[in-house]
Design an enzyme around this catalytic site. Sequence first.
Site, PDB file in Angstrom:
ATOM      1  N   HIS A 145     -99.162 -18.004  73.605  1.00 48.55           N
ATOM      2  CA  HIS A 145     -98.037 -18.292  72.707  1.00 48.55           C
ATOM      3  C   HIS A 145     -98.552 -18.499  71.299  1.00 48.55           C
ATOM      4  CE1 HIS A 145     -99.467 -21.968  74.638  1.00 48.55           C
ATOM      5  NE2 HIS A 145     -99.199 -22.614  73.515  1.00 48.55           N
ATOM      6  N   HIS A 152     -97.801 -20.077  67.661  1.00 50.79           N
ATOM      7  CA  HIS A 152     -96.991 -21.099  66.999  1.00 50.79           C
ATOM      8  C   HIS A 152     -96.653 -20.628  65.581  1.00 50.79           C
ATOM      9  CE1 HIS A 152     -98.047 -24.582  69.752  1.00 50.79           C
ATOM     10  NE2 HIS A 152     -99.071 -23.789  70.019  1.00 50.79           N
TER      11      HIS A 152
HETATM   12  P1  5GP Z   1    -100.379 -25.403  73.218  1.00 51.03           P
HETATM   13  O1  5GP Z   1    -101.075 -26.723  73.009  1.00 51.03           O
HETATM   14  O2  5GP Z   1    -100.531 -24.905  74.629  1.00 51.03           O
HETATM   15  O3  5GP Z   1    -100.792 -24.383  72.189  1.00 51.03           O
HETATM   16  O4  5GP Z   1     -98.857 -25.671  72.914  1.00 51.03           O
HETATM   17  C1  5GP Z   1     -97.879 -25.758  73.890  1.00 51.03           C
HETATM   18  C2  5GP Z   1     -96.565 -26.010  73.175  1.00 51.03           C
HETATM   19  O5  5GP Z   1     -95.521 -25.836  74.096  1.00 51.03           O
HETATM   20  C3  5GP Z   1     -96.455 -27.428  72.606  1.00 51.03           C
HETATM   21  O6  5GP Z   1     -96.209 -27.355  71.211  1.00 51.03           O
HETATM   22  C4  5GP Z   1     -95.280 -28.033  73.370  1.00 51.03           C
HETATM   23  O7  5GP Z   1     -94.480 -28.867  72.577  1.00 51.03           O
HETATM   24  C5  5GP Z   1     -94.516 -26.800  73.839  1.00 51.03           C
HETATM   25  N1  5GP Z   1     -93.796 -26.982  75.092  1.00 51.03           N
HETATM   26  C6  5GP Z   1     -94.270 -27.540  76.232  1.00 51.03           C
HETATM   27  N2  5GP Z   1     -93.339 -27.494  77.211  1.00 51.03           N
HETATM   28  C7  5GP Z   1     -92.259 -26.866  76.673  1.00 51.03           C
HETATM   29  C8  5GP Z   1     -90.966 -26.512  77.198  1.00 51.03           C
HETATM   30  O8  5GP Z   1     -90.643 -26.755  78.372  1.00 51.03           O
HETATM   31  N3  5GP Z   1     -90.097 -25.883  76.353  1.00 51.03           N
HETATM   32  C9  5GP Z   1     -90.455 -25.600  75.061  1.00 51.03           C
HETATM   33  N4  5GP Z   1     -89.529 -24.985  74.321  1.00 51.03           N
HETATM   34  N5  5GP Z   1     -91.652 -25.913  74.547  1.00 51.03           N
HETATM   35  C10 5GP Z   1     -92.545 -26.538  75.335  1.00 51.03           C
END
Ligand code: 5GP
Length: 142
Positions: free
Chosen positions: A101, A103
Amino acid sequence: MDESDCIFCQIVDGEIPSHTVYEDDAVMAFLDANPLAEGHTLIIPKDHYSTMDEMPDAVGAAIGRALTQLAPVVENSVGANASTIGINNGEDAGQEIPHVHAHVIPRTPDDHGGSIHSIFGGTPEIGDDELTELAQDIETRI
Ligand code: 5GP
Ligand code: ZN
C-alpha cells in the site's frame, strides 16, 4: 499470511467497509482508518502482494498511475499544496499490513511532520568510491 486473513484483501472483497475514493481493474484507494493528516489515503493493488518485488510490472505501473492521478486530487480536497508519498516496503521498514500500500499524506506548512529524511537520525559516512562501487553493483543486478 493467508490472503483470507488479510485486512486489505477483505476491503477489496467488500467484507470490511472502507471509505473508497478510487477503483479500477488493478487498483483501489481508500481513506486510512487512522489518518496521520486529513485526507490520508492508501492506494493498494487489488490482488495480494506482500511487498513491491512480488508485483508484476503492470500492477506497479497501475499503482504509479493511480498515485499520479490521485495525489493532487487528495491535496486539493483538503486544501493542501503538498503531500508525502511513501511505502513501508517490508516489516523492517515498518510495514504492518503485509499487502502493498502506498500512503498519500497531505502536508501543510504547520503540521510539524518533517520530511522522509527525518525518519533517520543522520546520514552514514559513505565515500565516493563506495558510491561508485554500489551503483555498479545495483546496475548489474537489474
Ligand atoms: P503500514 O504501517 O503497514 O504502512 O500502514 C498500514 C496503514 O493501514 C496504517 O496507516 C493504518 O492506519 C491503516 N489501516 C489499518 N487497518 C485499516 C483498516 O481496517 N481500514 C483502513 N482504511 N485502514 C487501515
Ligand atoms: Zn491482501
